[in-house]
Scaffold this motif. Structure first.
Motif, PDB file in Angstrom:
ATOM      1  N   TRP A 120       5.357   2.024   7.896  1.00 59.01           N
ATOM      2  CA  TRP A 120       5.734   2.668   6.630  1.00 59.01           C
ATOM      3  C   TRP A 120       7.233   2.834   6.296  1.00 59.01           C
ATOM      4  N   ALA A 171       4.113   3.880  -6.297  1.00 58.41           N
ATOM      5  CA  ALA A 171       4.356   4.915  -4.940  1.00 58.41           C
ATOM      6  C   ALA A 171       4.990   6.168  -5.209  1.00 58.41           C
ATOM      7  N   GLN A 209       7.278   9.081  -4.769  1.00 57.04           N
ATOM      8  CA  GLN A 209       8.190   9.320  -3.697  1.00 57.04           C
ATOM      9  C   GLN A 209       7.494   8.918  -2.215  1.00 57.04           C
ATOM     10  N   ARG A 210       6.445   8.369  -2.328  1.00 58.19           N
ATOM     11  CA  ARG A 210       5.587   8.287  -1.146  1.00 58.19           C
ATOM     12  C   ARG A 210       6.125   6.906  -0.436  1.00 58.19           C
ATOM     13  N   CYS A 211       5.833   6.963   0.966  1.00 56.06           N
ATOM     14  CA  CYS A 211       5.938   5.646   1.730  1.00 56.06           C
ATOM     15  C   CYS A 211       5.127   4.579   1.383  1.00 56.06           C
ATOM     16  N   VAL A 212       5.540   3.358   1.850  1.00 54.74           N
ATOM     17  CA  VAL A 212       4.699   2.152   1.410  1.00 54.74           C
ATOM     18  C   VAL A 212       4.794   1.232   2.745  1.00 54.74           C
ATOM     19  N   CYS A 266      10.454   5.716   2.817  1.00 59.68           N
ATOM     20  CA  CYS A 266      10.125   7.098   2.913  1.00 59.68           C
ATOM     21  C   CYS A 266      11.255   8.161   2.423  1.00 59.68           C
ATOM     22  N   GLN A 311       0.838  -1.144   0.029  1.00 60.12           N
ATOM     23  CA  GLN A 311      -0.055   0.102  -0.004  1.00 60.12           C
ATOM     24  C   GLN A 311       0.865   1.184  -0.036  1.00 60.12           C
ATOM     25  N   ALA A 312       0.548   2.092  -0.895  1.00 61.57           N
ATOM     26  CA  ALA A 312       1.242   3.216  -0.890  1.00 61.57           C
ATOM     27  C   ALA A 312       0.434   4.369  -0.111  1.00 61.57           C
ATOM     28  N   ARG A 313       1.236   5.349   0.674  1.00 65.96           N
ATOM     29  CA  ARG A 313       0.434   5.990   1.427  1.00 65.96           C
ATOM     30  C   ARG A 313      -0.577   7.136   0.851  1.00 65.96           C
ATOM     31  N   GLY A 314      -1.661   6.898   1.180  1.00 69.02           N
ATOM     32  CA  GLY A 314      -2.847   7.823   0.538  1.00 69.02           C
ATOM     33  C   GLY A 314      -3.449   6.830  -0.399  1.00 69.02           C
TER      34      GLY A 314
END
Length: 128
Positions: free
Chosen positions: A125, A105, A107-110, A128, A81-84
């Motif tokens: 997470w 993703a 540049q988002r955290c996963v 990042c 899951q990518a953040r958001g």
């Protein structure tokens, strides 16, 4: 181009194809599981009954769950899951691996999860 040069190129091409075919047949299942995701391995999350391999290529993150002892079919799952974003999950009864599952993703955290039988792992997470 003379006939000798053509023959040498055909012989070299045949040799390369033969060696690559032999390597593909002789490769172990763990190499196949790792090769199912593009990119480089950035994390390995071990747990009692298996491990999750996390790969990254460009803005994409991919994960595969592999059992510690492949063979008999058992319940396995892998999720990314990518953040958001919404999680992408593969769950089922497998013998050698669950996945691959891939998300964009950027540049988002996963967050990565994996389960084999009664054992599981969750990353929190990362990347990042």
């Amino acid at each position: 181009m003379d006939r000798g040069a053509v023959r040498r190129r055909l012989a070299l091409g045949t040799a390369v194809l033969t060696v690559s075919g032999l390597l593909a047949v002789a490769a172990p299942d763990t190499a196949e599981a790792a090769a199912s995701c593009a990119g480089r391995v950035v994390r390995t999350l071990p747990f009692a009954t298996g491990s999750v391999s996390v790969h990254r290529r460009g803005g994409y993150v991919c994960a595969v769950t592999a059992p510690a002892h492949p063979g008999a079919g058992r319940t396995m799952s892998v999720g990314v899951q990518a953040r958001g974003g919404r999680p992408v999950v593969d769950t089922g009864t497998y013998e050698d691996r669950a996945g691959p599952v891939t998300v964009h993703a950027g540049q988002r955290c996963v967050r990565v999860t994996g389960r084999v039988g009664g054992g599981s792992v969750g990353s929190g997470w990362i990347l990042c």
